[in-house]
Design a protein around this motif. Structure first.
Motif, PDB file in Angstrom:
ATOM      1  N   UNK A   7       0.812  -1.211   0.000  1.00 30.96           N
ATOM      2  CA  UNK A   7       0.000   0.000   0.000  1.00 30.96           C
ATOM      3  C   UNK A   7       0.844   1.258   0.000  1.00 30.96           C
ATOM      4  N   UNK A   8       1.997   1.208   0.676  1.00 30.81           N
ATOM      5  CA  UNK A   8       2.868   2.370   0.682  1.00 30.81           C
ATOM      6  C   UNK A   8       3.462   2.625  -0.700  1.00 30.81           C
ATOM      7  N   UNK A   9       3.731   1.559  -1.453  1.00 34.83           N
ATOM      8  CA  UNK A   9       4.277   1.729  -2.792  1.00 34.83           C
ATOM      9  C   UNK A   9       3.247   2.346  -3.734  1.00 34.83           C
ATOM     10  N   UNK A  10       1.989   2.008  -3.545  1.00 32.05           N
ATOM     11  CA  UNK A  10       0.938   2.564  -4.399  1.00 32.05           C
ATOM     12  C   UNK A  10       0.568   3.988  -4.007  1.00 32.05           C
ATOM     13  N   UNK A  11       0.866   4.376  -2.783  1.00 31.32           N
ATOM     14  CA  UNK A  11       0.481   5.702  -2.317  1.00 31.32           C
ATOM     15  C   UNK A  11       1.243   6.763  -3.092  1.00 31.32           C
ATOM     16  N   UNK A  15       5.149  15.750  -4.376  1.00 33.12           N
ATOM     17  CA  UNK A  15       5.767  16.252  -5.602  1.00 33.12           C
ATOM     18  C   UNK A  15       7.072  16.951  -5.274  1.00 33.12           C
ATOM     19  N   UNK A  16       8.091  16.632  -6.022  1.00 30.74           N
ATOM     20  CA  UNK A  16       9.395  17.262  -5.885  1.00 30.74           C
ATOM     21  C   UNK A  16       9.991  17.511  -7.251  1.00 30.74           C
ATOM     22  N   UNK A  17      11.182  18.067  -7.273  1.00 26.40           N
ATOM     23  CA  UNK A  17      11.833  18.349  -8.548  1.00 26.40           C
ATOM     24  C   UNK A  17      12.151  17.077  -9.319  1.00 26.40           C
ATOM     25  N   UNK A  18      12.394  15.998  -8.593  1.00 27.27           N
ATOM     26  CA  UNK A  18      12.804  14.763  -9.255  1.00 27.27           C
ATOM     27  C   UNK A  18      11.628  13.929  -9.751  1.00 27.27           C
ATOM     28  N   UNK A  19      10.476  14.047  -9.106  1.00 29.69           N
ATOM     29  CA  UNK A  19       9.338  13.194  -9.488  1.00 29.69           C
ATOM     30  C   UNK A  19       8.101  13.995  -9.871  1.00 29.69           C
ATOM     31  N   UNK A  20       8.277  15.256 -10.225  1.00 28.94           N
ATOM     32  CA  UNK A  20       7.122  16.069 -10.627  1.00 28.94           C
ATOM     33  C   UNK A  20       6.480  15.481 -11.877  1.00 28.94           C
ATOM     34  N   UNK A  21       5.170  15.492 -11.919  1.00 23.88           N
ATOM     35  CA  UNK A  21       4.452  14.940 -13.054  1.00 23.88           C
ATOM     36  C   UNK A  21       4.665  15.815 -14.282  1.00 23.88           C
ATOM     37  N   UNK A  22       4.879  15.172 -15.401  1.00 25.95           N
ATOM     38  CA  UNK A  22       5.080  15.897 -16.655  1.00 25.95           C
ATOM     39  C   UNK A  22       3.845  16.738 -16.965  1.00 25.95           C
ATOM     40  N   UNK A 308       3.757   7.293 -13.748  1.00 28.01           N
ATOM     41  CA  UNK A 308       2.588   8.068 -13.306  1.00 28.01           C
ATOM     42  C   UNK A 308       2.064   8.976 -14.412  1.00 28.01           C
ATOM     43  N   UNK A 309       2.952   9.502 -15.234  1.00 22.75           N
ATOM     44  CA  UNK A 309       2.500  10.314 -16.373  1.00 22.75           C
ATOM     45  C   UNK A 309       1.726   9.460 -17.368  1.00 22.75           C
ATOM     46  N   UNK A 310       2.188   8.220 -17.598  1.00 20.41           N
ATOM     47  CA  UNK A 310       1.448   7.311 -18.476  1.00 20.41           C
ATOM     48  C   UNK A 310       0.068   7.009 -17.912  1.00 20.41           C
ATOM     49  N   UNK A 311      -0.020   6.816 -16.589  1.00 18.13           N
ATOM     50  CA  UNK A 311      -1.313   6.511 -15.982  1.00 18.13           C
ATOM     51  C   UNK A 311      -2.268   7.699 -16.087  1.00 18.13           C
ATOM     52  N   UNK A 312      -1.752   8.906 -15.858  1.00 22.24           N
ATOM     53  CA  UNK A 312      -2.604  10.093 -15.910  1.00 22.24           C
ATOM     54  C   UNK A 312      -3.101  10.333 -17.334  1.00 22.24           C
ATOM     55  N   UNK A 313      -2.188  10.359 -18.291  1.00 22.06           N
ATOM     56  CA  UNK A 313      -2.599  10.583 -19.677  1.00 22.06           C
ATOM     57  C   UNK A 313      -3.436   9.427 -20.208  1.00 22.06           C
ATOM     58  N   UNK A 314      -3.099   8.193 -19.800  1.00 22.57           N
ATOM     59  CA  UNK A 314      -3.871   7.041 -20.258  1.00 22.57           C
ATOM     60  C   UNK A 314      -5.289   7.036 -19.742  1.00 22.57           C
ATOM     61  N   UNK A 315      -5.497   7.568 -18.535  1.00 17.30           N
ATOM     62  CA  UNK A 315      -6.867   7.620 -18.010  1.00 17.30           C
ATOM     63  C   UNK A 315      -7.731   8.557 -18.848  1.00 17.30           C
ATOM     64  N   UNK A 316      -7.178   9.705 -19.253  1.00 22.35           N
ATOM     65  CA  UNK A 316      -7.944  10.603 -20.119  1.00 22.35           C
ATOM     66  C   UNK A 316      -8.211  10.005 -21.478  1.00 22.35           C
ATOM     67  N   UNK A 317      -7.199   9.310 -22.038  1.00 25.77           N
ATOM     68  CA  UNK A 317      -7.400   8.659 -23.336  1.00 25.77           C
ATOM     69  C   UNK A 317      -8.438   7.545 -23.240  1.00 25.77           C
ATOM     70  N   UNK A 318      -8.453   6.819 -22.121  1.00 22.34           N
ATOM     71  CA  UNK A 318      -9.436   5.746 -21.949  1.00 22.34           C
ATOM     72  C   UNK A 318     -10.852   6.309 -21.858  1.00 22.34           C
ATOM     73  N   UNK A 361      -6.201  11.652  -9.394  1.00 24.48           N
ATOM     74  CA  UNK A 361      -6.345  12.102  -8.009  1.00 24.48           C
ATOM     75  C   UNK A 361      -5.701  11.141  -7.020  1.00 24.48           C
ATOM     76  N   UNK A 362      -5.333   9.943  -7.482  1.00 27.51           N
ATOM     77  CA  UNK A 362      -4.754   8.944  -6.591  1.00 27.51           C
ATOM     78  C   UNK A 362      -3.322   8.571  -6.964  1.00 27.51           C
ATOM     79  N   UNK A 363      -2.924   8.786  -8.210  1.00 26.28           N
ATOM     80  CA  UNK A 363      -1.581   8.376  -8.629  1.00 26.28           C
ATOM     81  C   UNK A 363      -0.644   9.553  -8.847  1.00 26.28           C
ATOM     82  N   UNK A 364      -1.172  10.745  -9.103  1.00 24.28           N
ATOM     83  CA  UNK A 364      -0.293  11.909  -9.328  1.00 24.28           C
ATOM     84  C   UNK A 364       0.360  12.316  -8.010  1.00 24.28           C
ATOM     85  N   UNK A 365       1.584  12.807  -8.058  1.00 24.68           N
ATOM     86  CA  UNK A 365       2.252  13.248  -6.823  1.00 24.68           C
ATOM     87  C   UNK A 365       1.463  14.326  -6.098  1.00 24.68           C
TER      88      UNK A 365
END
Length: 374
Positions: A7-11, A15-22, A308-318, A361-365
């Motif tokens: 659960x911690x891995x999925x949480x 957001x930081x400089x290294x993992x900010x969403x595209x 996470x960027x793939x998941x966010x963009x893929x959700x909109x495409x789906x 809302x659940x996967x983006x930093x």
């Protein structure tokens, strides 16, 4: 691996400089929702799309100036609905109806203006049709506003292909004008409130409007001037044949993308719209890749397109793909009839596909918001 560790891995991390969403992922997600909104006039589904976009914005937007622009787009959407209804009252509606609400004095027009009327009978069917159409356009604007509130304009510009660096200065002015204007409106309204001056009414709007427009434009131009002073858009020499090939592929590809997108957004045309869109996109990407050879600019800490960027963009495409597919087998539920007047249905499978848009809302930093004291 224990359930707690999994659960911690999925949480979603902070957001930081290294993992900010595209930033492009947010735009692809929002455009997917907008495409879904363009395929239906069902007010229940459109309201669900607005709710999904609003929830994601509330969960993942920061306190940056551009994040405040979402409320302005919501108000603009409401204004669009009101204007559409006013036009339906005074200019009539193409939908015939039998339920007359009221009758306005009709202005006689010459023979060459047949099919156009000013005033006359206002029917319930025409008003409902205007409401559906206005709500669809308002939903499109709200989806675009969600992208403006979530995507950092500077980081989005930083991710542009090298071939587009020459127009980067104009893009900066265009993309930072609206957020700066919203920020100035909030700041000036707060200052007037502290001085005991009114913040509403026509007089207050006129006194705030000019300084707001001037300040937003000055800051946008200052940003563009700073980029120009740092050599933004500097290019290298390439052979003439490469430049011509690049221009032909880029312009032709973008025209193909526009034509394919238009056919996809139309009521019919998805069968040949997808091949045209794919061919145009391939040509445009090839042209951008060739045009990137002209750029001698390096990138500092480029944004990475992660999982996470793939998941966010893929959700909109789906959401967009499932809504287009739903229109092929259940068009009546996506476009409720107005003649005769019928209550709109709530189709379960299209509604479930819209809920896929909640994934960011659940996967983006998580945004790094300042903590309140006390």
């Amino acid at each position: 691996m224990t359930h707690t560790a999994f659960g911690k891995r999925l949480r979603a991390p902070g957001a930081g400089r290294s993992n900010a969403l595209h930033a492009g992922a947010w735009w692809l997600w929002a455009l997917g929702l907008a495409t879904a909104a363009s395929r239906t006039t069902n007010p229940l589904l459109l309201g669900l799309l607005v709710g999904v976009a609003g929830y994601v914005v509330a969960a993942r937007r920061t306190d940056a100036p551009w994040a405040r622009s979402y409320g302005a787009f919501v108000k603009l959407g409401l204004a669009v609905i009101a204007i559409r209804l006013v036009f339906a009252v005074f200019l009539g509606s193409p939908i015939p109806g039998s339920h007359t609400l009221f009758t306005m004095p009709e202005l006689p027009l010459p023979d060459w203006a047949q099919g156009v009327r000013i005033g006359g009978r206002v029917t319930a069917e025409g008003m409902v049709f205007a409401l559906y159409e206005g709500l669809k356009l308002a939903t499109l604007l709200i989806c675009v506003g969600a992208a403006n509130a979530l995507a950092n304009p500077a980081r989005l510009l930083k991710s542009l292909p090298s071939a587009l660096y020459e127009v980067g200065v104009a893009v900066v002015v265009a993309m930072t004008f609206a957020p700066n204007m919203v920020s100035d409106v909030v700041r000036m309204r707060a200052a007037r409130r502290l001085r005991g001056r009114p913040t509403g009414g026509i007089k207050a709007v006129l006194q705030i409007g000019l300084p707001v427009l001037e300040g937003a434009l000055e800051r946008s131009v200052a940003t563009a001037a700073a980029m120009d002073a740092r050599g933004y858009g500097r290019t290298a020499q390439v052979p003439k044949a490469v430049r011509r090939t690049t221009s032909t592929l880029t312009v032709g590809g973008l025209l193909g993308v526009c034509a394919g997108s238009y056919t996809l957004l139309a009521a019919e045309g998805a069968a040949f719209g997808l091949p045209v869109l794919a061919a145009g996109l391939a040509a445009a990407l090839t042209g951008l890749w060739l045009g990137g050879r002209r750029s001698v600019r390096t990138r500092y800490r480029p944004d990475r397109w992660g999982v996470r960027a793939w998941l966010v963009s893929g959700s909109g495409a789906a959401v967009a793909a499932l809504m287009i597919w739903a229109g092929s087998y259940d068009a009546g539920a996506l476009h409720p009839g107005v003649v005769p007047l019928t209550a709109p249905e709530f189709p379960l499978w299209p509604a479930a596909s819209v809920l896929l848009g909640l994934l960011p809302a659940f996967v983006a930093p998580l945004p790094n918001l300042p903590k309140e004291s006390g």
